[in-house]
Design a protein around this motif. Structure first.
Motif, PDB file in Angstrom:
ATOM      1  N   LEU A  84       3.719  -9.453   4.370  1.00  0.00           N
ATOM      2  CA  LEU A  84       2.896  -8.405   4.918  1.00  0.00           C
ATOM      3  C   LEU A  84       3.412  -7.077   4.243  1.00  0.00           C
ATOM      4  O   LEU A  84       4.607  -6.983   3.967  1.00  0.00           O
ATOM      5  CB  LEU A  84       2.931  -8.391   6.364  1.00  0.00           C
ATOM      6  CG  LEU A  84       2.339  -9.715   7.128  1.00  0.00           C
ATOM      7  CD1 LEU A  84       2.803  -9.612   8.484  1.00  0.00           C
ATOM      8  CD2 LEU A  84       0.973  -9.910   6.892  1.00  0.00           C
ATOM      9  N   GLN A 140       2.137  -3.469   5.703  1.00  0.00           N
ATOM     10  CA  GLN A 140       1.959  -2.407   6.865  1.00  0.00           C
ATOM     11  C   GLN A 140       1.069  -3.039   8.103  1.00  0.00           C
ATOM     12  O   GLN A 140       0.111  -2.687   8.401  1.00  0.00           O
ATOM     13  CB  GLN A 140       1.237  -1.268   6.097  1.00  0.00           C
ATOM     14  CG  GLN A 140       1.794  -0.939   4.778  1.00  0.00           C
ATOM     15  CD  GLN A 140       0.941   0.317   4.362  1.00  0.00           C
ATOM     16  OE1 GLN A 140       1.263   1.550   4.494  1.00  0.00           O
ATOM     17  NE2 GLN A 140      -0.104  -0.043   3.457  1.00  0.00           N
ATOM     18  N   PRO A 141       1.930  -3.947   8.805  1.00  0.00           N
ATOM     19  CA  PRO A 141       0.838  -4.656   9.475  1.00  0.00           C
ATOM     20  C   PRO A 141       0.629  -4.056  11.002  1.00  0.00           C
ATOM     21  O   PRO A 141       1.505  -3.554  11.350  1.00  0.00           O
ATOM     22  CB  PRO A 141       1.648  -6.026   9.624  1.00  0.00           C
ATOM     23  CG  PRO A 141       3.078  -5.633   9.668  1.00  0.00           C
ATOM     24  CD  PRO A 141       3.062  -4.837   8.294  1.00  0.00           C
ATOM     25  N   ASP A 196      -3.784  -5.671   7.813  1.00  0.00           N
ATOM     26  CA  ASP A 196      -2.895  -5.234   6.852  1.00  0.00           C
ATOM     27  C   ASP A 196      -3.557  -4.262   5.608  1.00  0.00           C
ATOM     28  O   ASP A 196      -4.642  -4.343   5.604  1.00  0.00           O
ATOM     29  CB  ASP A 196      -2.070  -6.240   6.054  1.00  0.00           C
ATOM     30  CG  ASP A 196      -0.560  -5.888   5.644  1.00  0.00           C
ATOM     31  OD1 ASP A 196      -0.404  -4.648   5.821  1.00  0.00           O
ATOM     32  OD2 ASP A 196       0.003  -6.802   5.040  1.00  0.00           O
ATOM     33  N   TRP A 202      -1.735   3.544   4.690  1.00  0.00           N
ATOM     34  CA  TRP A 202      -3.165   3.162   5.353  1.00  0.00           C
ATOM     35  C   TRP A 202      -4.122   4.535   5.102  1.00  0.00           C
ATOM     36  O   TRP A 202      -4.851   5.055   5.919  1.00  0.00           O
ATOM     37  CB  TRP A 202      -3.032   3.068   6.862  1.00  0.00           C
ATOM     38  CG  TRP A 202      -2.626   1.848   7.493  1.00  0.00           C
ATOM     39  CD1 TRP A 202      -1.368   1.189   7.466  1.00  0.00           C
ATOM     40  CD2 TRP A 202      -3.543   0.695   7.588  1.00  0.00           C
ATOM     41  NE1 TRP A 202      -1.590   0.057   7.779  1.00  0.00           N
ATOM     42  CE2 TRP A 202      -2.792  -0.436   7.878  1.00  0.00           C
ATOM     43  CE3 TRP A 202      -5.057   0.501   7.592  1.00  0.00           C
ATOM     44  CZ2 TRP A 202      -3.241  -1.691   8.203  1.00  0.00           C
ATOM     45  CZ3 TRP A 202      -5.533  -0.667   8.059  1.00  0.00           C
ATOM     46  CH2 TRP A 202      -4.644  -1.778   8.103  1.00  0.00           C
ATOM     47  N   SER A 216      -9.346  -5.057   4.978  1.00  0.00           N
ATOM     48  CA  SER A 216      -7.677  -4.769   5.436  1.00  0.00           C
ATOM     49  C   SER A 216      -7.227  -5.928   6.137  1.00  0.00           C
ATOM     50  O   SER A 216      -6.516  -5.933   7.098  1.00  0.00           O
ATOM     51  CB  SER A 216      -7.817  -3.520   6.342  1.00  0.00           C
ATOM     52  OG  SER A 216      -8.213  -2.385   5.702  1.00  0.00           O
ATOM     53  N   GLY A 219      -5.007  -9.220   6.720  1.00  0.00           N
ATOM     54  CA  GLY A 219      -3.692  -9.852   6.762  1.00  0.00           C
ATOM     55  C   GLY A 219      -3.563 -11.194   6.794  1.00  0.00           C
ATOM     56  O   GLY A 219      -3.898 -12.159   6.016  1.00  0.00           O
TER      57      GLY A 219
END
Length: 277
Positions: free
Chosen positions: A111, A113-114, A153, A159, A172, A174
């Motif tokens: 990942l 920026q989870p 993510d 973001w 977006s 993940g």
């Protein structure tokens, strides 16, 4: 995944921009290094081009062996729309390599920026390809519902996204985790569920079924119609993540996330500590 809507014919500059945006997202996915927004290439409000970018980006994942197993609906709750700075839902594709079982430990290396969201997931036992695709038809197509964690993510640094960015970046997406409690829609009404989500035992999000476009079944209906418009209708066996029931929350390495959804039980995911380099 193919799309029927298209940008104006004969525009080589648009085609070039779509390819450049897909290239940027593909490299960010491959390298695990977030990239600049792609809205500088296609425009922040060019939804048609954004879905074309998503199609190309996802086709490359399929070419590398990932198989489509379902769809996700994004930005269905007002809380998440506010967090993302968007004003409408979108959708993306779920791949087999995005799926985790309840209680799994997910590597943070997978990942960028989870953030975690708690959702109602539907599993279909009928295609949603013909007919009116109204709420009654979509409801009848659901084999069962279960609790889910979606780990959203972004390949976009910090973001820093517009609606076009999140659409292009496969909404977006993940990874996701499904719970083990399965309920038919005779046993539970998705609109009536109550949700709480904790990270390391601390309450970080709460909501209910009505937060998801008024009812998770409304979200499913919206998706069924959009998917058919885009030439890839929903199919039996697919997993559908219907959208967040409350705010999303950032995940830190080493955290444990648990969602409790009334009538649907709980679902948990653990996240590894990134190795020291």
């Amino acid at each position: 995944m193919s799309t029927r809507p298209s940008s104006p014919a004969g525009s080589s500059s648009i085609e070039s921009s779509v390819k450049a945006a897909a290239n940027r997202l593909t490299e960010a996915f491959r390298s695990r290094v977030p990239c600049a927004p792609i809205s500088d290439l296609i425009g922040p409000d060019d939804v048609v081009s954004a879905y074309r970018v998503q199609t190309l980006y996802n086709a490359r994942r399929q070419a590398n062996g990932s198989a489509v197993v379902g769809r996700k609906i994004g930005a269905t709750s007002e809380a998440v729309q506010v967090q993302l700075g968007v004003d409408q839902p979108d959708f993306g594709v779920l791949f087999d390599d995005m799926a985790y079982v309840d209680g799994a430990c997910i590597s943070m290396d997978e990942l960028l920026q989870p953030k975690a969201e708690a959702e109602v997931a539907f599993v279909l036992d009928r295609d949603l390809a013909t007919g009116n695709l109204d709420v009654d038809q979509c409801r009848a197509a659901v084999a069962y519902a279960t609790a889910a964690l979606e780990i959203v993510d972004s390949r976009i640094a910090e973001w820093d996204i517009t609606f076009a960015d999140t659409v292009a970046d496969n909404a977006s997406s993940g990874v996701y985790v499904l719970g083990t409690t399965r309920r038919t829609l005779e046993e539970v009404a998705p609109v009536e569920v109550q949700m709480t989500m904790t990270i390391d035992g601390e309450l970080v999000s709460a909501g209910d079924g009505a937060a998801c476009l008024g009812d998770p079944l409304h979200a499913l209906t919206w998706l069924a119609r959009r998917a058919r418009e885009f030439g890839e209708p929903l199919r039996a066996g697919q997993v559908i993540l219907s959208g967040a029931l409350g705010p999303m929350c950032a995940i830190n390495p080493g955290s444990t996330v648990t969602a409790e959804i009334s009538g649907l039980g709980s679902v948990t995911a653990h996240f590894s500590t990134k190795p020291t380099i």
